[in-house]
Design a protein around this motif. Structure first.
Motif, PDB file in Angstrom:
ATOM      1  N   LEU A  35       0.817  -1.214   0.000  1.00 22.53           N
ATOM      2  CA  LEU A  35       0.000   0.000   0.000  1.00 22.53           C
ATOM      3  C   LEU A  35       0.853   1.267   0.000  1.00 22.53           C
ATOM      4  N   PRO A  36       1.920   1.379   0.830  1.00 23.17           N
ATOM      5  CA  PRO A  36       2.768   2.570   0.736  1.00 23.17           C
ATOM      6  C   PRO A  36       3.443   2.704  -0.630  1.00 23.17           C
ATOM      7  N   THR A  37       3.857   1.580  -1.206  1.00 22.30           N
ATOM      8  CA  THR A  37       4.467   1.616  -2.534  1.00 22.30           C
ATOM      9  C   THR A  37       3.470   2.115  -3.572  1.00 22.30           C
ATOM     10  N   TYR A  38       2.203   1.657  -3.449  1.00 20.08           N
ATOM     11  CA  TYR A  38       1.145   2.134  -4.350  1.00 20.08           C
ATOM     12  C   TYR A  38       0.909   3.623  -4.168  1.00 20.08           C
ATOM     13  N   ALA A  39       0.827   4.066  -2.906  1.00 22.15           N
ATOM     14  CA  ALA A  39       0.533   5.469  -2.635  1.00 22.15           C
ATOM     15  C   ALA A  39       1.640   6.381  -3.167  1.00 22.15           C
ATOM     16  N   GLU A  40       2.881   6.006  -2.952  1.00 23.61           N
ATOM     17  CA  GLU A  40       3.995   6.837  -3.404  1.00 23.61           C
ATOM     18  C   GLU A  40       4.271   6.685  -4.893  1.00 23.61           C
ATOM     19  N   GLY A  41       4.341   5.415  -5.339  1.00 21.96           N
ATOM     20  CA  GLY A  41       4.756   5.166  -6.718  1.00 21.96           C
ATOM     21  C   GLY A  41       3.671   5.412  -7.740  1.00 21.96           C
TER      22      GLY A  41
END
Length: 515
Positions: free
Chosen positions: A303-309
């Motif tokens: 989820l953090p990777t999705y939010a940032e990337g």
């Protein structure tokens, strides 16, 4: 080996006679247990939001799932040993050892200079966490009755709420303004306070007896699980799925795990006794723990990777999106304590499974233009579901045995959850890596020449690095597709949790002792 066996049981239905002498220390011990739980909870929430910054600094996007998997793997394979040692040596020394090793691993993580070194240091952390989490739950089972645990579970679950706010915030702040290395150093004062309080307030009376530790079984379990995780994470990345290394790793893992089962059948004191797989409550509860671990770490990893990337947020915003999951969890855990006393453990957990599936579906519906509050809302619903699933099943598992086996069944449940997290993260990482590798291999001509080799091309858009070029947009779209497939896989795992709960009996009688 000569070892002490605890004869004065702390508070609870299995040992009320001993409860009187220790009742005055229960408050401080509970605080120390909550701090110890916070030691693991804080680290989990902080590292999840710092991964993009770590990848930007050290490289190795294809290896970043190892930061979660190796930690969870070493935690999982050591939990059964700690459970056995807890029933033999007592809870206190096992907890002290776990805190010490966890803090050592935190220091090593903070000074890591490459991704392989950081992965190795995370393995050390996992060895320590393998003692901290199950010992915390076992000590609660010792000190409190089933009725009291309904309230205490809410207190302990509240630790995750605090960590969910402090952890992502600190992770985002450190990543943005200082260094991701500080996310590991903040463990040191918390661990020192927890150890000091346990040393002062938690005491056990013991007498000597002889026990045999199943080292052969522990070795087979460790190597077998390690090979399984290795095959899942590196398949399709370091080698093709049908290659000799891939087939050999899977085959050898299966052989070693089968050998582990055979050894456990004959061991005098098995590290993972097979009787825990012969009771419906234990089997169902452990399967639910497997699902909870996979869903929790799958979302925490991606989820953090999705939010940032994909959405282009900063690390702090991505951290608060993930925090919604660990806010929902303790809220549900606190409420579930009142509900399962009325309708039973399984039915309460089934309510949670509905929320879990719904939250997973909402997460899978996220797209490249979704607002970040939708991601946070989906995570919150998922957290509600996981809280309703996890707490009742843990108490149900503990309530089927007496004190002398509570450490084993609690450790087995924690082992299942850690194994689910490790295998789930490996599978989700394999899905993401395979998707990215396929898209980068078939990139348009005007993009292909500008892509770095392998899936490390994603570092162009992670860690707050803006890139609006055609290459950057293609990498962002590819990462969006990869995370979407991961979220779809989480939906499938959440659905398995419903099936696992159906295996449990509708009513679990508290403290039904095994023969």
């Amino acid at each position: 080996m000569g070892s002490p066996e605890i004869t004065s049981t702390p508070a609870g239905p299995a040992g009320r006679k001993s409860a009187v002498g220790l009742r005055s220390t229960r408050g401080p011990v509970l605080i120390a247990v909550m701090l110890s739980t916070g030691l693991v909870a804080l680290d989990s929430t902080i590292i999840a939001t710092a991964v993009p910054s770590v990848v930007r600094d050290l490289g190795g996007f294809s290896q970043f799932p190892w930061l979660f998997s190796v930690y969870l793997l070493t935690q999982a394979v050591t939990v059964p040993l700690y459970g056995k040692f807890a029933d033999v040596l007592g809870r206190r020394p096992v907890m002290f050892f776990g805190i010490a090793v966890f803090l050592l691993g935190s220091v090593l993580c903070g000074v890591a200079w490459s991704m392989p070194v950081l992965i190795a240091a995370r393995a050390v952390q996992g060895i320590g966490a393998g003692a901290v989490q199950p010992m915390s739950m076992t000590m609660i089972g010792d000190l409190y009755t089933v009725e009291e645990r309904a309230r205490v579970q809410g207190y302990v679950a509240g630790v995750w709420a605090v960590a969910s706010v402090i952890g992502p915030a600190l992770g985002g702040v450190f990543s943005e303004y200082l260094s991701w290395r500080w996310i590991f150093f903040v463990n040191l004062p918390l661990g020192a306070v927890a150890a000091w309080m346990l040393y002062r307030k938690f005491a056990e009376r013991v007498e000597r007896t002889r026990h045999r530790v199943d080292y052969r079984g522990a070795a087979l379990l460790t190597v077998g699980c390690t090979l399984l995780i290795l095959a899942l994470l590196e398949g399709g990345v370091a080698w093709s799925w049908a290659s000799v290394p891939s087939v050999a790793a899977f085959t050898l893992a299966v052989v070693l795990l089968v050998a582990f089962v055979l050894v456990e059948r004959r061991a005098a004191e098995p590290v993972l006794p097979l009787w825990v797989f012969t009771r419906r409550t234990l089997v169902g509860g452990n399967l639910v723990a497997l699902v909870v671990g996979a869903v929790l770490l799958g979302l925490s990893s991606f989820l953090p990777t999705y939010a940032e990337g994909v959405l282009g947020t900063d690390a702090l915003t991505a951290g608060f999106a993930l925090a919604a999951l660990t806010i929902g969890w303790p809220i549900a855990a606190s409420v579930s304590g009142r509900i399962y006393l009325r309708i039973g453990f399984r039915d309460t957990a089934l309510i949670g499974s509905g929320f879990t599936v719904a939250g997973a579906v909402l997460t899978a519906s996220l797209g490249p233009s979704s607002p970040v509050w939708e991601a946070a809302g989906s995570a919150f619903v998922l957290g509600i579901g996981l809280g309703f699933m996890s707490s009742p099943t843990v108490v149900a598992v503990q309530s089927t045995v007496g004190w002398e086996r509570r450490g084993v069944v609690t450790a087995t449940n924690m082992f299942s959850r850690s194994l689910g997290s490790a295998v789930g993260t490996a599978v989700f990482g394999a899905i993401a890596n395979a998707t990215l590798a396929s898209r980068f291999a078939d990139a348009p001509r005007d993009v292909a020449g500008h892509l770095p080799s392998g899936v490390d091309a994603t570092s162009r858009i992670l860690g707050g690095t803006p890139d609006d070029s055609a290459t950057g947009r293609y990498v962002r779209d590819s990462l969006g597709v990869a995370t979407h497939y991961v979220f779809l896989a989480i939906v499938c795992v959440a659905a398995i949790g419903v099936v696992a709960l159906i295996l449990m009996p509708q009513r679990t009688q508290p403290l039904t002792f095994l023969d």
